[in-house]
Design a protein around this motif. Structure first.
Motif, PDB file in Angstrom:
ATOM      1  N   ASP A 250       0.811  -1.222   0.000  1.00  0.00           N
ATOM      2  CA  ASP A 250       0.000   0.000   0.000  1.00  0.00           C
ATOM      3  C   ASP A 250       0.844   1.271   0.000  1.00  0.00           C
ATOM      4  OD1 ASP A 250      -2.213  -1.611   0.030  1.00  0.00           O
ATOM      5  OD2 ASP A 250      -2.504  -1.460   2.210  1.00  0.00           O
ATOM      6  N   ARG A 251       1.933   1.272   0.803  1.00  0.00           N
ATOM      7  CA  ARG A 251       2.650   2.535   1.029  1.00  0.00           C
ATOM      8  C   ARG A 251       4.122   2.495   0.652  1.00  0.00           C
ATOM      9  NH1 ARG A 251       1.474   3.934   7.076  1.00  0.00           N
ATOM     10  NH2 ARG A 251       2.666   5.801   6.475  1.00  0.00           N
ATOM     11  N   GLY A 252       4.647   1.335   0.258  1.00  0.00           N
ATOM     12  CA  GLY A 252       6.016   1.278  -0.221  1.00  0.00           C
ATOM     13  C   GLY A 252       7.044   0.980   0.849  1.00  0.00           C
ATOM     14  N   LEU A 253       8.312   1.007   0.438  1.00  0.00           N
ATOM     15  CA  LEU A 253       9.408   0.591   1.301  1.00  0.00           C
ATOM     16  C   LEU A 253       9.605   1.504   2.500  1.00  0.00           C
ATOM     17  CD1 LEU A 253      12.339  -0.631  -0.979  1.00  0.00           C
ATOM     18  CD2 LEU A 253      11.280  -1.870   0.916  1.00  0.00           C
ATOM     19  N   ASP A 254       9.490   2.797   2.311  1.00  0.00           N
ATOM     20  CA  ASP A 254       9.767   3.722   3.407  1.00  0.00           C
ATOM     21  C   ASP A 254       8.869   3.425   4.604  1.00  0.00           C
ATOM     22  OD1 ASP A 254      10.718   5.757   4.930  1.00  0.00           O
ATOM     23  OD2 ASP A 254      10.181   7.371   3.565  1.00  0.00           O
ATOM     24  N   ALA A 255       7.572   3.336   4.368  1.00  0.00           N
ATOM     25  CA  ALA A 255       6.636   3.070   5.457  1.00  0.00           C
ATOM     26  C   ALA A 255       6.824   1.667   6.029  1.00  0.00           C
ATOM     27  CB  ALA A 255       5.204   3.246   4.964  1.00  0.00           C
ATOM     28  N   ALA A 256       7.055   0.676   5.149  1.00  0.00           N
ATOM     29  CA  ALA A 256       7.204  -0.704   5.621  1.00  0.00           C
ATOM     30  C   ALA A 256       8.453  -0.871   6.477  1.00  0.00           C
ATOM     31  CB  ALA A 256       7.252  -1.657   4.418  1.00  0.00           C
ATOM     32  N   ALA A 261      11.371  -0.991  11.859  1.00  0.00           N
ATOM     33  CA  ALA A 261      12.288  -0.341  12.790  1.00  0.00           C
ATOM     34  C   ALA A 261      11.598   0.009  14.105  1.00  0.00           C
ATOM     35  CB  ALA A 261      12.876   0.913  12.147  1.00  0.00           C
ATOM     36  N   ALA A 262      10.323   0.401  14.021  1.00  0.00           N
ATOM     37  CA  ALA A 262       9.593   0.772  15.234  1.00  0.00           C
ATOM     38  C   ALA A 262       9.400  -0.417  16.172  1.00  0.00           C
ATOM     39  CB  ALA A 262       8.239   1.371  14.864  1.00  0.00           C
ATOM     40  N   VAL A 268      16.762   2.296  15.662  1.00  0.00           N
ATOM     41  CA  VAL A 268      17.123   2.127  14.247  1.00  0.00           C
ATOM     42  C   VAL A 268      16.811   3.411  13.498  1.00  0.00           C
ATOM     43  CG1 VAL A 268      16.767   0.789  12.146  1.00  0.00           C
ATOM     44  CG2 VAL A 268      16.573  -0.336  14.380  1.00  0.00           C
ATOM     45  N   GLU A 269      17.788   3.899  12.761  1.00  0.00           N
ATOM     46  CA  GLU A 269      17.589   5.048  11.880  1.00  0.00           C
ATOM     47  C   GLU A 269      17.340   4.537  10.465  1.00  0.00           C
ATOM     48  OE1 GLU A 269      20.066   8.917  10.133  1.00  0.00           O
ATOM     49  OE2 GLU A 269      20.929   7.624  11.683  1.00  0.00           O
ATOM     50  N   VAL A 270      16.271   4.990   9.857  1.00  0.00           N
ATOM     51  CA  VAL A 270      15.866   4.514   8.536  1.00  0.00           C
ATOM     52  C   VAL A 270      15.915   5.666   7.535  1.00  0.00           C
ATOM     53  CG1 VAL A 270      14.026   3.457   7.168  1.00  0.00           C
ATOM     54  CG2 VAL A 270      14.400   2.721   9.528  1.00  0.00           C
ATOM     55  N   THR A 271      16.607   5.440   6.414  1.00  0.00           N
ATOM     56  CA  THR A 271      16.662   6.407   5.309  1.00  0.00           C
ATOM     57  C   THR A 271      16.368   5.664   4.009  1.00  0.00           C
ATOM     58  OG1 THR A 271      18.370   7.661   6.492  1.00  0.00           O
ATOM     59  CG2 THR A 271      18.040   8.158   4.156  1.00  0.00           C
ATOM     60  N   ALA A 307      21.367   1.204  11.738  1.00  0.00           N
ATOM     61  CA  ALA A 307      20.938   2.118  10.677  1.00  0.00           C
ATOM     62  C   ALA A 307      20.568   1.308   9.448  1.00  0.00           C
ATOM     63  CB  ALA A 307      22.040   3.123  10.346  1.00  0.00           C
ATOM     64  N   VAL A 308      19.503   1.712   8.790  1.00  0.00           N
ATOM     65  CA  VAL A 308      19.047   1.093   7.546  1.00  0.00           C
ATOM     66  C   VAL A 308      19.010   2.178   6.484  1.00  0.00           C
ATOM     67  CG1 VAL A 308      17.158  -0.066   6.351  1.00  0.00           C
ATOM     68  CG2 VAL A 308      17.690  -0.676   8.724  1.00  0.00           C
TER      69      VAL A 308
END
Length: 375
Positions: A250-256, A261-262, A268-271, A307-308
């Motif tokens: 539904d929302r792509g890699l960033d949201a998934a 990470a949450a 975890v830092e996600v970029t 970090a991701v």
């Protein structure tokens, strides 16, 4: 260098003048070693001489590659003299003498020498004759460089063969990974949701038999079956999320990945910068690689943070999505056969991806996956 990008006349003259002594030296040395080696091979002395001739041929080929690349800008990467320095000596010798690249380099050295004589003569004659210097010499230098590109450049046949073998191996690993995934799903269904649904059916059957004789017991059995049904639904939802999470579609890699990470006990830092959105297979592979790595970090790494980073890179063969997971834990992770990371590498291989692990003892650990968007 394209068809109409001829070198500057001064560069062309320098290229042809300097190429002649190089060609003379490499030609004479190669021919002497080769002839003496062939002539003495019957007494075995010639074998090491032939090996030396093969090694010199590759070295001289690299010298010509450097010369052509420096003065004409042709795309000629250097080749290794020894493909596998750690292999036994006899195996290295055999590989060098039977390698197509050795004999392609040898053919170029033999053919290039008479052409360099012509080029040297043109360069010398052209100095007082301006039209010859401005028109003929650059074109001859360009043709000379194209011969080098054709004969000293990457062996397309060997490259295609190697790529086909690599794809065949990756497809085989992908089939194994898919079969392992099928068995996991089958096991989870059998041990989880299926058992719950069987319990629901049995509970409802008992409740049906007690409706008239013992309504209170029937109500309790129905409540128990209802609880089991909700658990079965939850287990099926978790199983479906393990196959392909809804948030990813539904929302792509960033949201998934942010959702993963949450849930991780380690900060975890996600970029994520992958626009335009990559194919679903790439997204799914990236998601499960990150998920498994974060699980390993939480269980084994003793890390304080992770970090991701996920980004898109443009390569000659097409775009790639690069996934990089870093932590400051104890290190020591490796791609051992049958391990979790090896399974992730197999999963990446299904789309012709490559995964690497750098994890010295004491850390940090860096896990990287290069996932092509076209395969």
């Amino acid at each position: 260098m394209t068809e109409r990008q001829y070198p500057h006349p001064v560069a062309a003259i320098a290229y042809l003048l300097g190429g002649f002594p190089l060609s003379l030296f490499t030609f004479i040395t190669t021919v002497v070693f080769m002839c003496v080696g062939v002539g003495t091979v019957v007494v075995w002395v010639g074998v090491p001489l032939l090996v030396a001739a093969a090694a010199l041929t590759r070295m001289f080929g690299n010298m010509h590659r450097f010369w052509v690349r420096t003065l004409t800008g042709a795309d000629l990467p250097q080749e290794q003299v020894l493909d596998n320095p750690d292999a036994p000596m006899l195996r290295q010798w055999r590989a060098m003498l039977t390698d197509r690249r050795t004999w392609r380099d040898f053919a170029y050295l033999m053919l290039e020498f008479p052409l360099s004589i012509i080029g040297f003569a043109l360069a010398v004659v052209s100095v007082p004759l301006v039209p010859l210097a401005l028109w003929v010499v650059p074109r001859y230098a360009w043709l000379h460089s194209q011969l080098a590109v054709a004969m000293l450049g990457p062996d397309r046949t060997a490259d295609l063969t190697a790529k086909a073998e690599r794809l065949q191996a990756s497809r085989a690993r992908g089939v194994d990974a898919a079969e392992a995934e099928r068995r996991r799903i089958e096991r989870d269904l059998h041990d989880g949701a299926q058992q719950r649904l069987v319990a629901v059916a049995m509970g409802l059957g008992r409740a049906k038999g007690k409706l008239d004789a013992d309504p209170e017991l029937a109500r309790a059995l129905i409540n128990e079956a209802h609880a089991d049904a909700k658990l079965a639904v939850a287990e099926l939802r978790d199983l479906a999320r393990g196959i392909y999470p809804a948030v990813l579609g539904d929302r792509g890699l960033d949201a998934a990945l942010s959702s993963l990470a949450a849930k991780c006990p380690v900060p975890v830092e996600v970029t994520v910068t992958v626009e335009p959105r990559p194919p679903a297979a790439v997204e799914s592979t990236a998601y499960f690689i990150v998920g498994e790595c974060l699980t390993n970090i939480a269980k084994h790494a003793q890390a304080e943070y992770a970090a991701v980073r996920v980004w898109r890179e443009t390569r000659a063969m097409g775009d790639e999505v690069v996934v990089e997971i870093t932590d400051n834990g104890a290190g020591g992770a490796n791609l051992r056969p049958g391990g979790g990371l090896a399974g992730l590498a197999d999963r990446a291989a299904t789309i012709d991806g490559v995964m690497t692990v750098v994890s010295p003892l004491g850390g940090p650990t860096v896990i990287r996956a290069d996932l092509p968007c076209v395969w």
